[in-house]
Design an enzyme around this catalytic site. Sequence first.
Site, PDB file in Angstrom:
ATOM      1  CG  HIS A 115      27.934  37.300  26.979  1.00 10.74           C
ATOM      2  ND1 HIS A 115      28.438  38.489  26.331  1.00 10.74           N
ATOM      3  CD2 HIS A 115      28.529  37.498  28.120  1.00 10.74           C
ATOM      4  CE1 HIS A 115      29.323  39.146  27.011  1.00 10.74           C
ATOM      5  NE2 HIS A 115      29.171  38.490  28.306  1.00 10.74           N
ATOM      6  CG  HIS A 179      35.097  39.338  35.845  1.00  6.77           C
ATOM      7  ND1 HIS A 179      33.863  40.017  36.857  1.00  6.77           N
ATOM      8  CD2 HIS A 179      34.456  39.393  34.623  1.00  6.77           C
ATOM      9  CE1 HIS A 179      32.779  39.993  35.924  1.00  6.77           C
ATOM     10  NE2 HIS A 179      33.084  39.902  34.811  1.00  6.77           N
TER      11      HIS A 179
HETATM   12  O1  LIG Z   1      33.573  45.507  23.810  1.00  8.50           O
HETATM   13  C1  LIG Z   1      34.318  44.423  24.324  1.00  8.50           C
HETATM   14  O2  LIG Z   1      34.901  44.244  23.598  1.00  8.50           O
HETATM   15  C2  LIG Z   1      33.544  43.940  25.242  1.00  8.50           C
HETATM   16  C3  LIG Z   1      34.219  42.488  25.579  1.00  8.50           C
HETATM   17  C4  LIG Z   1      33.132  41.623  26.191  1.00  8.50           C
HETATM   18  O3  LIG Z   1      31.991  41.642  25.912  1.00  8.50           O
HETATM   19  C5  LIG Z   1      33.467  41.095  27.461  1.00  8.50           C
HETATM   20  C6  LIG Z   1      32.655  40.501  28.278  1.00  8.50           C
HETATM   21  C7  LIG Z   1      33.152  39.539  29.493  1.00  8.50           C
HETATM   22  C8  LIG Z   1      32.201  39.311  30.312  1.00  8.50           C
HETATM   23  O4  LIG Z   1      30.940  39.421  29.986  1.00  8.50           O
HETATM   24  C9  LIG Z   1      32.468  38.935  31.411  1.00  8.50           C
HETATM   25  O5  LIG Z   1      33.532  38.501  31.926  1.00  8.50           O
HETATM   26  O6  LIG Z   1      31.627  39.166  32.462  1.00  8.50           O
HETATM   27 FE   LIG Z   2      30.018  40.146  31.877  1.00  7.19          FE
END
Ligand SMILES: O=C(O)CCC(=O)/C=C/C=C(\O)C(=O)O
Ligand SMILES: [Fe+2]
Length: 314
Positions: A115, A179
């Site tokens: 993402h 964050h």
């Molecule tokens: O391995 C995991 O569980 C990762 C979780 C995850 O993908 C979190 C992403 C958060 C962000 O992209 C963000 O807050 O920038």
């Molecule tokens: Fe991220």
Amino acid sequence: MNAYLHCLSHTPLVGYVDPAQPVLDEVDGVIAAARERIAAFDPELVVLFAPDHYNGFFYDVMPPFCLGVGATAIGDFSSAAGELPVPTDIAEACAHYSMKNGIDLAVSYCMQVDHGFAQPLEFLLGGLDSRPVLPIFINGVATPLPGFQRTRMMGEVIGRFLTTLNKRVLILGSGGLSHQPPVPELAKVDAHMRDRLLGSGKHLPPDERELRQRRVIEAAEKFIEDQKSLHPLNPVWDNQFMTLLEQKRLGELDAVSNEELSAIAGKSTHEIKTWVAAFAALSAFGDYRTEGRYYRPIPEWIAGFGSLSARSQN
Ligand SMILES: O=C(O)CCC(=O)/C=C/C=C(\O)C(=O)O
Ligand SMILES: [Fe+2]
């Protein structure tokens, strides 16, 4: 020869844990306005600096920076999935240019992205495949991380390469600001997760993918109630950072160590190095002026959420 820049926080939580409707409308308005400015600029090429969250890069080989000569988005958290339209000739030329100019940029002909890459392409350009894109990964979670100085220098070299193309280039930075969502850390995980972080996580079984997403969603729900349950957001630092970029004082960040940044604003704040690389790349086009600055701490998204555009003045 000119360039337009947009840097935007991303969040996997959009659509899962959202802020109140007026805030959502406000953010939608900010993104829509940025999208219009970008459409008016009509980019011929997009350069996208973005991080990964253990979906494409693992501790089998963890480069600080990697250019995707070919790249595919996996579609985590309902983000868009599919191939990114990378122009091979330009990507290869960029890789050679970087190597010749002091930046040891790794390359991948089958880069897997999440993402972090997909969201800005969807939100700002309407999809993964609307324009040719050079995707450049910056490691923002898996220590040891690149520092500000090296990231800025990488961005400058990429920017100098872009100036040779004689194209309208859109430069995007994805992630940040302050964050710290729950992202596993190698030094703290159990044997199963260690194996995932070492590379077996590249193709997660669906139930494990679901569990992983649920963990982030639950952390966000808790964070809304108790903002000490994770590292708190830091609006003061976030605004200072955006001001530094506006005032073309990127070099001052060189003095901030990775450890300091984690302590000040949280361990995922390193994603803002995508903004530093993007502004450094833009600076290769000469003077720039920022526009559309927006910031709001959004606990529902575990994010100091920021958006900032800039255009070169030539
Ligand atoms: O391995 C995991 O569980 C990762 C979780 C995850 O993908 C979190 C992403 C958060 C962000 O992209 C963000 O807050 O920038
Ligand atoms: Fe991220």
